[in-house]
Design a protein around this motif. Structure first.
Motif, PDB file in Angstrom:
ATOM      1  N   LEU A 179       3.122   2.040   6.238  1.00  0.00           N
ATOM      2  CA  LEU A 179       1.626   1.874   5.327  1.00  0.00           C
ATOM      3  C   LEU A 179       1.888   1.256   3.863  1.00  0.00           C
ATOM      4  O   LEU A 179       0.848   1.632   3.367  1.00  0.00           O
ATOM      5  CB  LEU A 179       0.671   2.787   5.510  1.00  0.00           C
ATOM      6  CG  LEU A 179       0.330   2.891   6.895  1.00  0.00           C
ATOM      7  CD1 LEU A 179      -0.404   4.189   6.792  1.00  0.00           C
ATOM      8  CD2 LEU A 179      -0.332   1.381   7.955  1.00  0.00           C
ATOM      9  N   HIS A 180       3.111   1.461   3.418  1.00  0.00           N
ATOM     10  CA  HIS A 180       3.660   1.448   2.302  1.00  0.00           C
ATOM     11  C   HIS A 180       4.288  -0.385   2.017  1.00  0.00           C
ATOM     12  O   HIS A 180       5.126   0.298   0.652  1.00  0.00           O
ATOM     13  CB  HIS A 180       4.698   2.938   1.663  1.00  0.00           C
ATOM     14  CG  HIS A 180       5.874   2.733   1.898  1.00  0.00           C
ATOM     15  ND1 HIS A 180       5.604   2.652   3.984  1.00  0.00           N
ATOM     16  CD2 HIS A 180       6.913   2.107   2.061  1.00  0.00           C
ATOM     17  CE1 HIS A 180       6.961   2.946   4.561  1.00  0.00           C
ATOM     18  NE2 HIS A 180       7.583   2.718   3.155  1.00  0.00           N
ATOM     19  N   GLY A 181       3.569  -1.219   2.315  1.00  0.00           N
ATOM     20  CA  GLY A 181       3.488  -2.215   1.550  1.00  0.00           C
ATOM     21  C   GLY A 181       2.828  -3.122   1.383  1.00  0.00           C
ATOM     22  O   GLY A 181       2.281  -4.604   0.811  1.00  0.00           O
ATOM     23  N   HIS A 182       2.207  -2.072   0.569  1.00  0.00           N
ATOM     24  CA  HIS A 182       0.463  -2.392  -0.454  1.00  0.00           C
ATOM     25  C   HIS A 182      -0.353  -3.186   0.512  1.00  0.00           C
ATOM     26  O   HIS A 182      -0.847  -3.904  -0.079  1.00  0.00           O
ATOM     27  CB  HIS A 182       1.159  -3.384  -1.819  1.00  0.00           C
ATOM     28  CG  HIS A 182       2.934  -2.847  -2.896  1.00  0.00           C
ATOM     29  ND1 HIS A 182       2.300  -2.370  -3.090  1.00  0.00           N
ATOM     30  CD2 HIS A 182       3.480  -2.854  -2.645  1.00  0.00           C
ATOM     31  CE1 HIS A 182       3.524  -1.529  -4.118  1.00  0.00           C
ATOM     32  NE2 HIS A 182       4.050  -2.519  -3.486  1.00  0.00           N
ATOM     33  N   ASN A 183      -0.564  -3.259   1.496  1.00  0.00           N
ATOM     34  CA  ASN A 183      -1.235  -3.270   2.662  1.00  0.00           C
ATOM     35  C   ASN A 183      -2.335  -2.782   2.941  1.00  0.00           C
ATOM     36  O   ASN A 183      -3.205  -3.133   3.644  1.00  0.00           O
ATOM     37  CB  ASN A 183       0.028  -3.148   3.446  1.00  0.00           C
ATOM     38  CG  ASN A 183       0.432  -2.577   4.119  1.00  0.00           C
ATOM     39  OD1 ASN A 183       0.580  -1.401   3.893  1.00  0.00           O
ATOM     40  ND2 ASN A 183       0.573  -2.390   5.678  1.00  0.00           N
ATOM     41  N   CYS A 184      -2.512  -1.692   2.017  1.00  0.00           N
ATOM     42  CA  CYS A 184      -3.346  -0.466   2.298  1.00  0.00           C
ATOM     43  C   CYS A 184      -3.968   0.677   1.279  1.00  0.00           C
ATOM     44  O   CYS A 184      -3.342   0.846   0.549  1.00  0.00           O
ATOM     45  CB  CYS A 184      -4.123  -0.159   3.629  1.00  0.00           C
ATOM     46  SG  CYS A 184      -2.656   1.614   3.848  1.00  0.00           S
ATOM     47  N   ASP A 185      -6.033   0.334   1.060  1.00  0.00           N
ATOM     48  CA  ASP A 185      -6.093   1.634   0.584  1.00  0.00           C
ATOM     49  C   ASP A 185      -5.843   3.369   1.502  1.00  0.00           C
ATOM     50  O   ASP A 185      -7.262   3.412   1.847  1.00  0.00           O
ATOM     51  CB  ASP A 185      -7.241   1.381   0.006  1.00  0.00           C
ATOM     52  CG  ASP A 185      -7.825   2.619  -1.510  1.00  0.00           C
ATOM     53  OD1 ASP A 185      -8.086   3.975  -0.558  1.00  0.00           O
ATOM     54  OD2 ASP A 185      -8.943   2.283  -2.105  1.00  0.00           O
ATOM     55  N   LEU A 186      -5.504   4.106   1.645  1.00  0.00           N
ATOM     56  CA  LEU A 186      -4.848   5.163   1.629  1.00  0.00           C
ATOM     57  C   LEU A 186      -6.730   5.614   2.466  1.00  0.00           C
ATOM     58  O   LEU A 186      -6.722   6.148   3.009  1.00  0.00           O
ATOM     59  CB  LEU A 186      -4.418   5.732   1.747  1.00  0.00           C
ATOM     60  CG  LEU A 186      -2.288   5.636   1.423  1.00  0.00           C
ATOM     61  CD1 LEU A 186      -2.107   6.304   1.227  1.00  0.00           C
ATOM     62  CD2 LEU A 186      -2.164   4.872   3.202  1.00  0.00           C
TER      63      LEU A 186
END
Length: 400
Positions: free
Chosen positions: A97-104
């Motif tokens: 989830l650290h491919g700038h692919n979501c707002d945690l």
């Protein structure tokens, strides 16, 4: 049962390949499943891309400027959640989830509200740190009590060290979930048990390799490069730098007798070539896995001087091709081999690494058969079937 996997990629890179392999097993068993991904292209029919590449670059830039890595990508996260609402999965399996692919904050607030059954494979250490996928080389243990004054923050943020804030936000968001954590190595499982994830169940499922591809494979690599009478000392990496031990290979080059030994590095590029002596054989990165199996098979020893590694599937690939290993005691690397197929030396001990290489090449203490036997435990079909078993068991529990 419906299963959704979420990852940065689909079918590309190690995590993308894992997602597709698991998806295919699920499909074979008649289980409806999808892969929601954010980066690159994929022809896989069950892959659903929820973020465009231009937006991903913008979010990466925002993270660099503001230092809030993991808490951007609002629009993409809305699309991701919309897909989850449309599919209504029984199980969601998270990967990177650290491919700038979501707002945690948005994503995990949704999971908490729905009490979604989550499995999360930690492919590195980012989930329980503020910024860092790895911290072994700098010897940092702030993540155990609370990240602050991060020595590596400039790799993620140009201006601001938000490590204390990010750590606390993650700690709060990742509590109260219906979550099972999966790690590819016992080493990483031990770290997770010391982090703020300590209260969750942790399962160790090693990553797997395709034993139909990685097996003893005879080719003409030695002949093509004039290495018929040399001991081949092989290294393979996706990106060569100090973390992967490029300096160790340069040191070994100066130590080993050039009339008897030749170093081969796979996964290089033009920039790496400029750092190499002319007699090191450089093979640029290839997607041809059969060609890679031929190189593994041709080698006398596979050397892995990586300084940060969760498991290291290149070790298993080499073993599957009948080639013994000499490796640093790093992360989960020692879990891949045993005393029948290789030698583990202490971290950064180049003297011991040289001795191990010479012992393997000149004394032949390990047979190709023993190496292949050891590699059988890393069969992708078996390891990814373990994932499916977890999904099935959790679905039965939910509907019981």
């Amino acid at each position: 049962m419906k299963v959704v996997q979420i990852n940065a990629t689909c079918g590309v890179g190690s995590t993308g390949a894992i997602c597709v392999a698991v998806s295919r097993l699920l499909t074979e068993q008649g289980i409806e499943n999808y892969i929601l991904y954010s980066s690159g292209k994929s022809e896989y029919p069950l892959g659903i891309k929820y973020m465009d590449d231009a937006d991903a670059k913008v979010q990466a830039l925002r993270a660099r400027i503001f230092g809030n890595y993991g808490f951007n990508s609002h629009k993409a996260t809305k699309r991701l959640i919309a897909e989850l609402k449309r599919i209504e999965p029984d199980v969601v399996h998270l990967h990177n989830l650290h491919g700038h692919n979501c707002d945690l904050a948005m994503l995990f607030s949704y999971f908490k509200k729905k009490q979604t059954k989550l499995f999360w494979t930690f492919h590195d250490c980012w989930s329980f740190t503020a910024y860092c996928p790895h911290f072994s080389m700098i010897g940092c243990d702030r993540w155990k009590t609370g990240c602050h004054d991060c020595p590596q923050y400039r790799k993620m943020s140009w201006f601001f060290d938000r490590s204390s804030t990010l750590y606390q936000r993650k700690k709060e968001l990742f509590s109260g979930l219906n979550l099972t954590i999966i790690t590819p190595s016992r080493w990483l499982a031990d770290l997770v048990s010391q982090s703020f994830f300590a209260g969750y169940p942790i399962k160790v499922i090693t990553n797997g390799i395709d034993l139909r591809v990685f097996k003893p494979t005879i080719g003409d690599f030695r002949q093509k490069h004039g290495l018929e009478d040399k001991h081949i000392v092989l290294g393979v990496a996706c990106a060569w730098d100090r973390r992967k031990g490029l300096d160790v290979f340069l040191d070994l080059h100066d130590r080993l007798d050039a009339s008897k030994y030749s170093i081969v590095l796979v996964g290089t590029n033009d920039a790496v070539d400029k750092q190499l002596p002319p007699d090191i054989v450089s093979v640029h990165r290839t997607e041809n896995r059969r060609a890679l199996a031929e190189i593994y098979t041709a080698a006398d020893v596979f050397v892995n001087p990586t300084r940060e590694e969760v498991l290291g599937l290149v070790n298993a690939e080499a073993l599957a091709c009948g080639t013994p290993i000499a490796a640093f005691r790093t992360g989960g690397v020692p879990e891949v081999l045993d005393n029948t197929c290789g030698i583990v030396v202490e971290y950064n001990d180049v003297d011991a690494m040289q001795a191990a290489v010479q012992k393997i090449c000149e004394e032949h203490p390990f047979s190709a058969e023993a190496c292949v036997t050891r590699a059988q435990s890393f069969s992708d079909a078996e390891r990814f079937a373990d994932y499916v078993s977890l999904y099935t068991k959790s679905s039965v529990e939910v509907h019981a």
